[in-house]
Design an enzyme around this catalytic site. Structure first.
Site, PDB file in Angstrom:
ATOM      1  N   GLY A 200       0.846  -1.186   0.000  1.00 34.77           N
ATOM      2  CA  GLY A 200       0.000   0.000   0.000  1.00 34.77           C
ATOM      3  C   GLY A 200       0.879   1.233   0.000  1.00 34.77           C
ATOM      4  O   GLY A 200       2.108   1.146   0.159  1.00 34.77           O
ATOM      5  N   LEU A 201       0.263   2.372  -0.155  1.00 36.09           N
ATOM      6  CA  LEU A 201       1.016   3.624  -0.174  1.00 36.09           C
ATOM      7  C   LEU A 201       1.570   3.953   1.215  1.00 36.09           C
ATOM      8  O   LEU A 201       1.086   3.430   2.230  1.00 36.09           O
ATOM      9  CB  LEU A 201       0.120   4.764  -0.659  1.00 36.09           C
ATOM     10  CG  LEU A 201      -0.251   4.718  -2.143  1.00 36.09           C
ATOM     11  CD1 LEU A 201      -1.315   5.763  -2.470  1.00 36.09           C
ATOM     12  CD2 LEU A 201       0.978   4.922  -3.018  1.00 36.09           C
TER      13      LEU A 201
ATOM     14  N   GLY B 270       1.939   5.493   4.619  1.00 31.30           N
ATOM     15  CA  GLY B 270       0.932   6.033   5.528  1.00 31.30           C
ATOM     16  C   GLY B 270      -0.392   5.299   5.499  1.00 31.30           C
ATOM     17  O   GLY B 270      -1.316   5.654   6.239  1.00 31.30           O
ATOM     18  N   SER B 271      -0.501   4.261   4.687  1.00 28.64           N
ATOM     19  CA  SER B 271      -1.776   3.545   4.575  1.00 28.64           C
ATOM     20  C   SER B 271      -2.047   2.644   5.778  1.00 28.64           C
ATOM     21  O   SER B 271      -3.172   2.200   5.978  1.00 28.64           O
ATOM     22  CB  SER B 271      -1.827   2.728   3.286  1.00 28.64           C
ATOM     23  OG  SER B 271      -0.833   1.728   3.290  1.00 28.64           O
ATOM     24  N   GLY B 272      -1.026   2.360   6.561  1.00 28.10           N
ATOM     25  CA  GLY B 272      -1.196   1.520   7.744  1.00 28.10           C
ATOM     26  C   GLY B 272      -0.647   0.117   7.593  1.00 28.10           C
ATOM     27  O   GLY B 272      -0.913  -0.749   8.423  1.00 28.10           O
ATOM     28  N   LYS B 273       0.147  -0.117   6.557  1.00 27.73           N
ATOM     29  CA  LYS B 273       0.709  -1.446   6.295  1.00 27.73           C
ATOM     30  C   LYS B 273       1.480  -1.996   7.488  1.00 27.73           C
ATOM     31  O   LYS B 273       1.254  -3.129   7.904  1.00 27.73           O
ATOM     32  CB  LYS B 273       1.682  -1.413   5.104  1.00 27.73           C
ATOM     33  CG  LYS B 273       1.173  -0.851   3.827  1.00 27.73           C
ATOM     34  CD  LYS B 273       2.283  -0.746   2.796  1.00 27.73           C
ATOM     35  CE  LYS B 273       3.449   0.106   3.185  1.00 27.73           C
ATOM     36  NZ  LYS B 273       3.204   1.541   3.320  1.00 27.73           N
ATOM     37  N   SER B 274       2.382  -1.220   8.021  1.00 30.93           N
ATOM     38  CA  SER B 274       3.232  -1.689   9.121  1.00 30.93           C
ATOM     39  C   SER B 274       2.421  -1.934  10.382  1.00 30.93           C
ATOM     40  O   SER B 274       2.630  -2.944  11.074  1.00 30.93           O
ATOM     41  CB  SER B 274       4.346  -0.676   9.409  1.00 30.93           C
ATOM     42  OG  SER B 274       5.188  -0.552   8.285  1.00 30.93           O
TER      43      SER B 274
ATOM     44  N   SER C 107       5.970  -1.162  -2.849  1.00 33.85           N
ATOM     45  CA  SER C 107       6.089  -2.115  -3.967  1.00 33.85           C
ATOM     46  C   SER C 107       4.843  -2.253  -4.836  1.00 33.85           C
ATOM     47  O   SER C 107       4.413  -3.362  -5.138  1.00 33.85           O
ATOM     48  CB  SER C 107       6.489  -3.489  -3.428  1.00 33.85           C
ATOM     49  OG  SER C 107       7.670  -3.408  -2.693  1.00 33.85           O
TER      50      SER C 107
END
Length: 171
Positions: free
Chosen positions: A11-12, A14-18, A84
Site C-alpha cells: 500500500g502507499l 501512511g496507509s497503515g501497512k506496518s 512495492s
C-alpha cells in the site's frame, strides 16, 4: 515441517501497512511459532540503501521477495509490509513463490495527507522532494487476494481479522 507462506502487504506510505502487519504478527504468534515480520524500511537498511526512483524500488522489492521466499521455503509465515505497488513486482512474486498471498491496504489520499507525519506527501506536492509513489511515481493497484480499507483507525481490528482468516485458509 510447517507450511510456509509469504504474505505481501502492500500500500502507499501512511496507509497503515506496518501497523496492520505488526498486529497480524502479534495475533498469529499467539498460536503459531513460525511467524516473522519483515518491515520494508528495516529490510531496506539490511539489504542496502537503494535510491527511491521507480527502478530502484523495483530492484529493492525483488530482493525483499527473494528473502521472504527463502524464509517461507523453510516453513516460516513471512509478513512483508512494503509499498512495492508495481505490476513487475506482482508478476515477479507470483512466478517466484508457490505459497504467496497478496494483501492491498487501500487508503484514501485525503487520509494519507492527514497522516503525513514526515511531510512526505506535502513536500512532494510542493516539489521539495521527488520519487514519491502516489505523487510523482505512478503505481499499479494489485489484483490482490484481499483488499482491506484502512481509512479509519477503528478498521484496524477488522482488517487484522480478515487477513488472519485469509492466512489460515492458506496454511
Amino acid at each position: 515441517m510447517k507450511k510456509g507462506l509469504v504474505v505481501w502487504i502492500c500500500g502507499l506510505a501512511g496507509s497503515g501497512k506496518s501497523t496492520i502487519a505488526r498486529e497480524v504478527r502479534n495475533k498469529l504468534s499467539l498460536y503459531q511459532d513460525n511467524v516473522i515480520y519483515l518491515d520494508g524500511d528495516e529490510l531496506r537498511e539490511i539489504l542496502g540503501n537503494f535510491d527511491y526512483d521507480r527502478d530502484s524500488r523495483i530492484e529493492m522489492a525483488k530482493k525483499r521477495a527473494l528473502m521472504a521466499n527463502f524464509l517461507a521455503q523453510q516453513g516460516m509465515i513471512v509478513l512483508v509490509s512494503t509499498i512495492s505497488l508495481f505490476n513487475e513486482i506482482y508478476t515477479f512474486n507470483r512466478a517466484l513463490m508457490n505459497s504467496y498471498c497478496e494483501i492491498f491496504v487501500d487508503c484514501d489520499f485525503e487520509e494519507l495527507l492527514k497522516r503525513d507525519q514526515k511531510n512526505l506527501y506535502s513536500n512532494a506536492i510542493n516539489k521539495k522532494i521527488i520519487n514519491v509513489v502516489g505523487v510523482d511515481i505512478p503505481f499499479d493497484i494489485p489484483q490482490a487476494d484481499l483488499v482491506v480499507h484502512n481509512n479509519k483507525q477503528e478498521a484496524l481490528q477488522n482488517n487484522v481479522a480478515m487477513i488472519i482468516e485469509t492466512i489460515q485458509s492458506r496454511i
